[in-house]
Design a protein around this motif. Structure first.
Motif, short mmCIF file in Angstrom:
data_model
loop_
_atom_site.label_atom_id
_atom_site.label_comp_id
_atom_site.label_asym_id
_atom_site.label_seq_id
_atom_site.Cartn_x
_atom_site.Cartn_y
_atom_site.Cartn_z
N SER A 198 0.81 -1.21 0.00
CA SER A 198 0.00 0.00 0.00
C SER A 198 0.85 1.27 0.00
O SER A 198 0.43 2.30 -0.52
CB SER A 198 -0.94 0.00 1.20
N ASN A 199 2.04 1.22 0.59
CA ASN A 199 2.91 2.40 0.64
C ASN A 199 4.36 1.95 0.40
O ASN A 199 5.17 1.93 1.33
CB ASN A 199 2.77 3.09 2.01
N PRO A 200 4.68 1.59 -0.83
CA PRO A 200 5.96 0.92 -1.10
C PRO A 200 7.20 1.77 -0.87
O PRO A 200 8.28 1.23 -0.65
CB PRO A 200 5.84 0.53 -2.58
N ASP A 201 7.07 3.09 -0.90
CA ASP A 201 8.24 3.96 -0.79
C ASP A 201 8.65 4.27 0.64
O ASP A 201 9.66 4.94 0.86
CB ASP A 201 7.98 5.27 -1.54
N VAL A 202 7.86 3.80 1.60
CA VAL A 202 8.19 4.03 3.01
C VAL A 202 8.43 2.69 3.69
O VAL A 202 7.55 1.83 3.70
CB VAL A 202 7.07 4.81 3.73
N TRP A 203 9.61 2.51 4.23
CA TRP A 203 9.95 1.30 4.98
C TRP A 203 9.86 1.61 6.46
O TRP A 203 10.45 2.60 6.94
CB TRP A 203 11.36 0.82 4.63
N ARG A 204 9.16 0.78 7.21
CA ARG A 204 8.96 0.99 8.64
C ARG A 204 9.71 -0.06 9.44
O ARG A 204 9.77 -1.23 9.04
CB ARG A 204 7.46 0.96 8.98
N PHE A 205 10.24 0.35 10.57
CA PHE A 205 11.06 -0.52 11.40
C PHE A 205 10.64 -0.38 12.86
O PHE A 205 10.13 0.65 13.28
CB PHE A 205 12.55 -0.15 11.28
N ARG A 206 10.91 -1.44 13.60
CA ARG A 206 10.65 -1.43 15.04
C ARG A 206 11.76 -2.20 15.73
O ARG A 206 12.15 -3.29 15.28
CB ARG A 206 9.29 -2.05 15.34
N LYS A 207 12.24 -1.65 16.84
CA LYS A 207 13.28 -2.31 17.62
C LYS A 207 12.65 -3.03 18.80
O LYS A 207 11.56 -2.68 19.24
CB LYS A 207 14.31 -1.28 18.10
N ALA A 208 13.37 -4.02 19.35
CA ALA A 208 12.84 -4.81 20.45
C ALA A 208 12.43 -3.94 21.63
O ALA A 208 11.45 -4.21 22.32
CB ALA A 208 13.85 -5.85 20.89
N GLY A 209 13.15 -2.85 21.88
CA GLY A 209 12.84 -1.98 23.00
C GLY A 209 11.66 -1.06 22.77
O GLY A 209 11.26 -0.32 23.67
N GLY A 210 11.09 -1.07 21.55
CA GLY A 210 9.93 -0.25 21.25
C GLY A 210 10.21 0.93 20.34
O GLY A 210 9.28 1.60 19.87
N LEU A 260 21.13 -4.21 9.74
CA LEU A 260 20.05 -3.73 10.61
C LEU A 260 19.26 -4.88 11.21
O LEU A 260 18.03 -4.81 11.36
CB LEU A 260 19.11 -2.79 9.83
N GLU A 261 19.95 -5.96 11.55
CA GLU A 261 19.27 -7.15 12.05
C GLU A 261 18.72 -6.98 13.46
O GLU A 261 17.96 -7.83 13.94
CB GLU A 261 20.22 -8.36 12.02
N ASP A 262 19.10 -5.90 14.15
CA ASP A 262 18.51 -5.64 15.46
C ASP A 262 17.20 -4.86 15.34
O ASP A 262 16.59 -4.49 16.34
CB ASP A 262 19.50 -4.88 16.36
N TRP A 263 16.77 -4.61 14.11
CA TRP A 263 15.48 -3.98 13.83
C TRP A 263 14.57 -4.97 13.11
O TRP A 263 15.02 -5.74 12.27
CB TRP A 263 15.65 -2.76 12.95
N SER A 264 13.29 -4.93 13.43
CA SER A 264 12.30 -5.70 12.67
C SER A 264 11.88 -4.86 11.47
O SER A 264 11.43 -3.72 11.63
CB SER A 264 11.08 -6.01 13.54
N ALA A 265 12.05 -5.42 10.28
CA ALA A 265 11.84 -4.64 9.06
C ALA A 265 10.42 -4.68 8.53
O ALA A 265 10.12 -4.06 7.52
CB ALA A 265 12.80 -5.13 7.97
N SER A 266 9.52 -5.41 9.18
CA SER A 266 8.15 -5.48 8.70
C SER A 266 7.29 -6.21 9.71
O SER A 266 7.79 -7.05 10.47
CB SER A 266 8.08 -6.20 7.36
N ALA A 267 6.00 -5.89 9.71
CA ALA A 267 5.04 -6.63 10.54
C ALA A 267 4.23 -7.61 9.70
O ALA A 267 3.14 -8.01 10.07
CB ALA A 267 4.11 -5.65 11.26
N ALA A 268 4.76 -7.99 8.54
CA ALA A 268 4.02 -8.86 7.63
C ALA A 268 3.88 -10.26 8.19
O ALA A 268 4.68 -10.72 9.02
CB ALA A 268 4.72 -8.91 6.27
N ALA A 269 2.85 -10.94 7.73
CA ALA A 269 2.61 -12.32 8.13
C ALA A 269 1.95 -13.05 6.97
O ALA A 269 1.44 -12.43 6.03
CB ALA A 269 1.72 -12.39 9.37
N ILE A 270 1.97 -14.37 7.03
CA ILE A 270 1.25 -15.17 6.05
C ILE A 270 -0.17 -15.36 6.54
O ILE A 270 -0.41 -15.81 7.66
CB ILE A 270 1.93 -16.54 5.85
#
Length: 309
Positions: A198-210, A260-270
């Motif tokens: 839906s928004n391909p040009d913006v990549w969102r990330f989340r770290k374990a600490g929030g 950037l493996e200490d960041w989650s690069a997506s909230a995608a799921a199957i």
């Protein structure tokens, strides 16, 4: 109380699925005139036009598009009720239409389908593999597998497991340009954009600490196929965000490197999606349960093999 014209609704669903009166007539084993009369009858009862008809093309009107889902539900639940009556006397049989993303379908779905068809020799499967968006109701799909963050919809969805995404490029690219230490650094890199979001040009990330981050990316390649990015990645032309199952082999061989493996690069799921409605044919229900169990195991294997927190 006047009963709905269930036959006309079922004929309408068949025309939507097959995209023509003639094909719907063949599928239903009736004459084209019978199909045409049923649609005319339903349009008269509803007081609206369901199709735009020309000599070369048949398309849904806005009203027809909004009612197609109801028609498909009526047809599916009628078929399911009939099958339930005969289920105790015979094994599930018939055609199930399945849609899945191309690479995931080849790697994860096709192998388990072979096992399923050994268990249910009377069931036939039509497997459509494409990364393009599929209109489940309009195209008569019984089961669709999607890797995404799902928007709200009337479709029934079952989450099977997470999909780990990696930020990857060739070691040569990183040696030449530098390795990003924070997602914000990606704004200064050549990033390949996967367009089926839906928004391909913006990549969102989340770290374990929030901590969260969002970065707008751009680069030399935009495509609706993750596989199409891999040769350019190997050639050192840029960075991509790709799922683990697609590039695990490239990482193991050292052709690609993840950062950037200490960041989650997506909230995608199957997710396993089905059309609305509570009743489904026994053959569809059997495949749903089989795929759910088999693909949950695959998701678990993908997740366990990754070191992302």
């Amino acid at each position: 109380m006047k009963l709905p014209d269930f036959e006309a609704w079922a004929v309408f669903a068949a025309v939507v699925e097959h995209r023509s009166f003639s094909a719907a007539a063949d599928a239903l084993a009736v004459s084209k005139a019978t199909v045409s009369k049923a649609i005319t009858r339903l349009e008269g009862q509803l007081g609206t036009t369901l199709f735009h008809r020309t000599s070369r093309r048949l398309t849904l009107t806005d009203s027809g598009r909004s009612l197609a889902e109801h028609a498909q539900r009526i047809l599916s639940e009628g078929q399911a009720a009939e099958e339930a009556a005969f289920e105790s006397a015979s094994a599930p049989a018939g055609l199930v239409r399945v849609a899945a993303p191309l690479t995931f379908g080849i790697q994860a779905v096709a192998p388990v389908l072979a096992d399923f068809m050994k268990l249910y020799p009377g069931i036939k499967v039509e497997l459509r593999l494409s990364d393009a968006f599929v209109d489940i109701v309009g195209e008569g799909i019984d089961i669709a597998l999607r890797i995404a963050e799902l928007p709200d919809s009337s479709l029934r969805a079952r989450r099977l497991g997470p999909v780990v995404m990696h930020i990857v490029a060739s070691p040569d690219y990183f040696d030449r340009v530098g390795r990003p230490r924070h997602p914000a650094d990606l704004a200064h890199h050549a990033c390949f954009v996967y367009t089926n979001t839906s928004n391909p040009d913006v990549w969102r990330f989340r770290k374990a600490g929030g901590e969260e981050a969002a970065v707008r990316v751009e680069g030399p390649i935009r495509t609706d196929s993750g596989d199409a990015m891999i040769p350019a990645l190997r050639a050192g032309l840029g960075i991509a965000r790709l799922p683990d199952f697609m590039i695990r082999g490239e990482l193991a061989k050292g052709n690609l490197e993840a950062v950037l493996e200490d960041w989650s690069a997506s909230a995608a799921a199957i997710h396993l999606l089905t059309p609305p409605g509570t009743l489904r044919p026994a053959r569809v229900e059997a495949l749903i349960e089989f795929l759910s169990e088999s693909l949950r195991k695959s998701c678990g294997a993908f997740h366990q093999n990754d070191s992302t927190p």
